[in-house]
Design an enzyme around this catalytic site. Structure first.
Site, PDB file in Angstrom:
ATOM      1  N   LYS A  53      18.042  12.622 -52.964  1.00 46.43           N
ATOM      2  CA  LYS A  53      18.773  11.759 -52.403  1.00 46.43           C
ATOM      3  C   LYS A  53      20.126  11.876 -53.022  1.00 46.43           C
ATOM      4  CE  LYS A  53      19.611   6.680 -52.654  1.00 46.43           C
ATOM      5  NZ  LYS A  53      19.168   5.352 -53.283  1.00 46.43           N
ATOM      6  N   SER A 111      18.014   2.077 -49.918  1.00 47.30           N
ATOM      7  CA  SER A 111      19.231   2.958 -49.652  1.00 47.30           C
ATOM      8  C   SER A 111      18.751   4.330 -49.585  1.00 47.30           C
ATOM      9  CB  SER A 111      20.185   2.756 -50.911  1.00 47.30           C
ATOM     10  OG  SER A 111      19.743   3.302 -52.144  1.00 47.30           O
ATOM     11  N   SER A 142      15.347  -0.156 -53.124  1.00 43.23           N
ATOM     12  CA  SER A 142      16.004   1.066 -52.346  1.00 43.23           C
ATOM     13  C   SER A 142      14.891   2.211 -52.415  1.00 43.23           C
ATOM     14  CB  SER A 142      17.072   1.543 -52.816  1.00 43.23           C
ATOM     15  OG  SER A 142      18.126   0.604 -52.616  1.00 43.23           O
TER      16      SER A 142
END
Length: 433
Positions: free
Chosen positions: A84, A154, A178
């Site tokens: 990420k 997210s 997330s």
């Protein structure tokens, strides 16, 4: 691959590792296979911020030579991984999907969790898209099961990369929902450890009390195995294993759609049929109250940590500016009182759990249509506030073919025991899309 879907199983970790050890497939062949898949998927689901094809191939050659000589670095030797883009990878900018960081310089060192991945033998394929600063402003990533739907947030790109078959494993982070919600929406497994269990060095933080690195794999077992490969040595099982599953009733989840309610009941029945003890109880604390405690404490920390962003003009979104300003409006006394209340709530919920894990819906329903909203975090956020390990277990699809999932939650520090119970529950109840 259709015009509306590009979902594909990436391959199970155990099978891939067996192939590498047996010499049936090499890390170089794996990397080339996944790079070809990335070329197919990126124009559709857009999970990637940047792909390091040259670097991945170079490392794969080394891992291939090591595997042929029997010198495996660790349990993830030769396995490609997505990271990420709020997590530092040396040599690449960490842009956090923020306009103000478009020209950020390359990171000079790996985040601790990335260094641990390399020590375990993994190959970093590149950076996956994230929402802005890991909050709510969406990324370009789309849900591989239906490109008109959100993959969640997210950790949107990380989940989409696995669900579209671009990599077998990925790193995400969770502050609200997330890790576990994108996994649910994309029909893959996820493991979110206890809060503050793992180092967040090299991670762009949102709200430090909650920020936690998490793990994605095609299956629940794959995500757990990724965590175990990186877990510090002090993460060991407690003397008494978790004794079964508790289904908590609470008004917060009474608005789940019928398909989600039916999927949860199928999971409960599958557990019973497998001989797993299942009990029901009402929550001793309204989860809406826990959600509000989480919301205020999180916003307070976002405001204090990111106040410097307010001078960035249009370099940040209006959404992120608003959450910073909201957080700055929460006073110190309220924040400290809420943290104290959370401690008491954790104790009450922990007493109700009594050595069991809670089975709970991951979301009110499947991923919503549209890309401007990453979906409803209400069901997961209170559990993030409580701080324990949380596992996403795929539970099939609804009538439109969109994934559904349950989550299994333990008390803080139950991580090793949760791994064992989650594997058992998943063996009985997991239904991949």
């Amino acid at each position: 691959m259709s015009e509306t879907s590009c979902a594909r199983a990436p391959g199970r970790l155990g099978d891939l590792m067996k192939g590498i050890v047996a010499g049936d497939i090499s890390p170089s062949e794996l990397v080339d296979m996944y790079l070809a898949r990335i070329d197919e998927v990126q124009p559709l689901a857009e999970p990637w911020r940047v792909v390091d094809a040259e670097g991945a191939r170079r490392v794969a050659e080394q891992r291939t030579a090591e595997a042929r000589s029997g010198a495996l670095r660790g349990p993830l030797h030769g396995i490609p991984v997505a990271v990420k883009d709020i997590i530092d990878v040396a040599g690449f900018p960490t842009r956090c999907n923020a306009r103000m960081l478009e020209d950020a310089p390359p990171a000079t060192a790996d985040a601790e969790v990335v260094a641990a991945l390399r020590c375990a033998g993994a190959i970093i394929m590149g950076k996956a898209h994230t929402t802005e600063f890991a909050f709510t402003y969406p990324s370009p990533a789309r849900n591989p099961h239906n490109l008109a739907h959100t993959p969640g947030g997210s950790s949107s790109g990380s989940a989409a990369a696995v669900a579209s078959g671009c990599v077998p494993l990925a790193l995400g982070t969770q502050t609200m929902a997330s890790v576990n919600r994108p996994a649910a929406y994309c029909g893959i497994g996820a493991f979110k450890p206890s809060s503050r269990l793992l180092s967040t060095y090299g991670v762009s933080l949102l709200a430090p009390m909650y920020d936690t690195v998490g793990f994605y794999g095609q299956t629940t077992a794959d995500a757990i195995a990724m965590f175990e490969a990186l877990a510090p040595p002090h993460v060991v099982p407690a003397a008494a294993p978790l004794g079964g599953v508790l289904v908590l009733d609470d008004p917060l989840i009474f608005d789940m759609v019928p398909a989600m309610a039916a999927a949860l009941e199928r999971m409960v029945e599958a557990c019973r049929e497998a001989g797993i003890a299942v009990e029901r109880a009402r929550s001793p604390v309204p989860f809406e109250e826990i959600r509000q405690l989480h919301w205020r404490t999180m916003h307070y920390e976002v405001g204090r940590l990111h106040t410097r962003r307010l001078g960035a003009g249009d370099g940040i979104s209006d959404r992120f500016r608003a959450v910073i300003e909201e957080g700055l409006g929460i006073d110190d006394e309220t924040y400290l009182a809420d943290r104290t209340t959370l401690q008491a709530v954790r104790a009450r919920i922990g007493e109700t759990m009594k050595g069991r894990a809670v089975l709970w819906p991951a979301a009110p329903g499947p991923a919503p249509e549209g890309l401007d909203w990453t979906g409803d975090p209400r069901y997961i956020a209170p559990w993030t506030a409580l701080g324990g390990p949380m596992v996403t277990i795929p539970a099939g699809v609804d009538g439109s073919g969109l994934p559904l999932a349950g989550i299994l939650i333990g008390r803080p520090g139950d991580d090793a025991n949760m791994c064992a119970l989650a594997r058992t529950v998943a063996a009985a109840a997991e239904v991949l899309p």
